[in-house]
Design an enzyme around this catalytic site. Structure first.
Site, mmCIF file in Angstrom:
data_model
loop_
_atom_site.group_PDB
_atom_site.id
_atom_site.type_symbol
_atom_site.label_atom_id
_atom_site.label_comp_id
_atom_site.label_asym_id
_atom_site.label_seq_id
_atom_site.Cartn_x
_atom_site.Cartn_y
_atom_site.Cartn_z
ATOM 1 N N THR A 121 76.864 69.596 -21.824
ATOM 2 C CA THR A 121 77.958 70.259 -22.182
ATOM 3 C C THR A 121 77.608 71.538 -22.766
ATOM 4 O OG1 THR A 121 78.559 68.820 -23.818
ATOM 5 C CG2 THR A 121 79.531 68.496 -21.720
ATOM 6 N N HIS B 212 70.394 58.410 -10.952
ATOM 7 C CA HIS B 212 71.438 59.128 -10.610
ATOM 8 C C HIS B 212 70.739 60.489 -9.654
ATOM 9 C CE1 HIS B 212 74.747 57.122 -13.298
ATOM 10 N NE2 HIS B 212 74.241 56.141 -12.509
ATOM 11 N N CYS C 111 69.258 59.363 9.280
ATOM 12 C CA CYS C 111 67.373 59.104 9.277
ATOM 13 C C CYS C 111 66.374 59.182 8.178
ATOM 14 C CB CYS C 111 66.654 60.046 9.696
ATOM 15 S SG CYS C 111 66.869 61.548 9.181
ATOM 16 N N CYS D 67 67.399 64.141 13.144
ATOM 17 C CA CYS D 67 68.822 63.592 13.820
ATOM 18 C C CYS D 67 69.970 63.988 13.948
ATOM 19 C CB CYS D 67 68.347 61.847 12.847
ATOM 20 S SG CYS D 67 68.915 62.021 11.240
#
Length: 255
Positions: free
Chosen positions: A24, A117, A128, A153
């Site tokens: 922050t 994350h 794919c 793809c």
């Protein structure tokens, strides 16, 4: 603070668990705070939900616009990031397990970072698995593709981040669990500890014998697990802890 400094000074296998609060001070808003992203813009939370992203082209188009404007593109590490790098260089800190996707730890010079994350700096195909730099996808958006698809793809492209409702990479989570189970001090910085399974790493570390230092602006569900709880600005708290590893005298901060 003195208890926390003693723990840092004596640590040999410290692991840090960091969240949005670390960034922050670099101009990247957190999610749930008074000025948090979701507090100011309820739509932003919807953009973070995996199923909404998969189901709705409208959500994907909004997400691509938000990615292009994310403050992390121009953000610089702050004193909190640099303090963790100092702990790493001194041999005290073995690993940073971060919930952040902004790569500011690496930009500050950290070499041992586990991105729990994922990262916003890469794009991945949900079909794919093709993975490329995010800038390539954003250039396509700038050229007029509101919802660019996979060039291999034709599948849905998404930032290589973990959204709500999306499973963490099992190998990454296992590395985090092994790290916290073997550390002697777990330093938690800037995380509300409301998102699982990341939050559960605190209880896992404590049950494995680690001492927990918890630095966050507001109370968390895991405060009772901590040997020390610090509420000050992380740009002051973490440098004060890093100086303990260097054996420097501590001057109490104004808060």
């Amino acid at each position: 603070m003195e208890m926390a400094r003693e723990l840092v000074a004596g640590a040999r296998r410290m692991v840090a668990l960091t969240g949005a609060g670390v960034s922050t001070e670099s101009g990247i808003p957190d999610f749930r705070g008074p000025n948090g992203l979701w507090t100011r813009d309820p739509l932003a939370e919807r953009l973070s939900r995996f199923q909404s992203y998969v189901d709705s082209r409208e959500v994907r188009e909004a997400a691509w616009r938000a990615r292009a404007e994310h403050p992390a593109w121009g953000a610089e590490p702050n004193a909190a990031h640099r303090a963790l790098v100092e702990l790493e260089r001194r041999g005290t800190l073995r690993l940073v397990v971060t919930q952040n996707i902004d790569r500011l730890h690496q930009k500050a010079g950290a070499e041992r970072v586990l991105e729990l994350h994922g990262t916003m700096f890469e794009a991945v195909c949900l079909g794919c698995g093709d993975r490329r730099g995010m800038r390539e996808a954003l250039d396509r958006v700038a050229a007029g593709e509101a919802d660019p698809d996979c060039r291999r793809c034709g599948g849905i492209l998404k930032s290589a981040t973990i959204s709500f409702g999306q499973a963490l990479d099992p190998a990454v989570l296992e590395r985090a669990r092994v790290a916290v189970c073997s550390c002697d001090v777990l330093l938690v910085a800037g995380s509300s500890l409301t998102v699982q399974p990341a939050a559960g790493l605190v209880g896992l570390a404590a049950s494995s014998g680690a001492r927990v230092i918890l630095c966050n602006a507001s109370p968390t569900p895991y405060d009772d697990f901590a040997a020390a709880v610090l509420r000050g600005p992380l740009g002051e708290v973490l440098p004060a802890l890093a100086s303990a590893a260097a054996g420097e005298e501590h001057r109490p901060p104004p808060w």
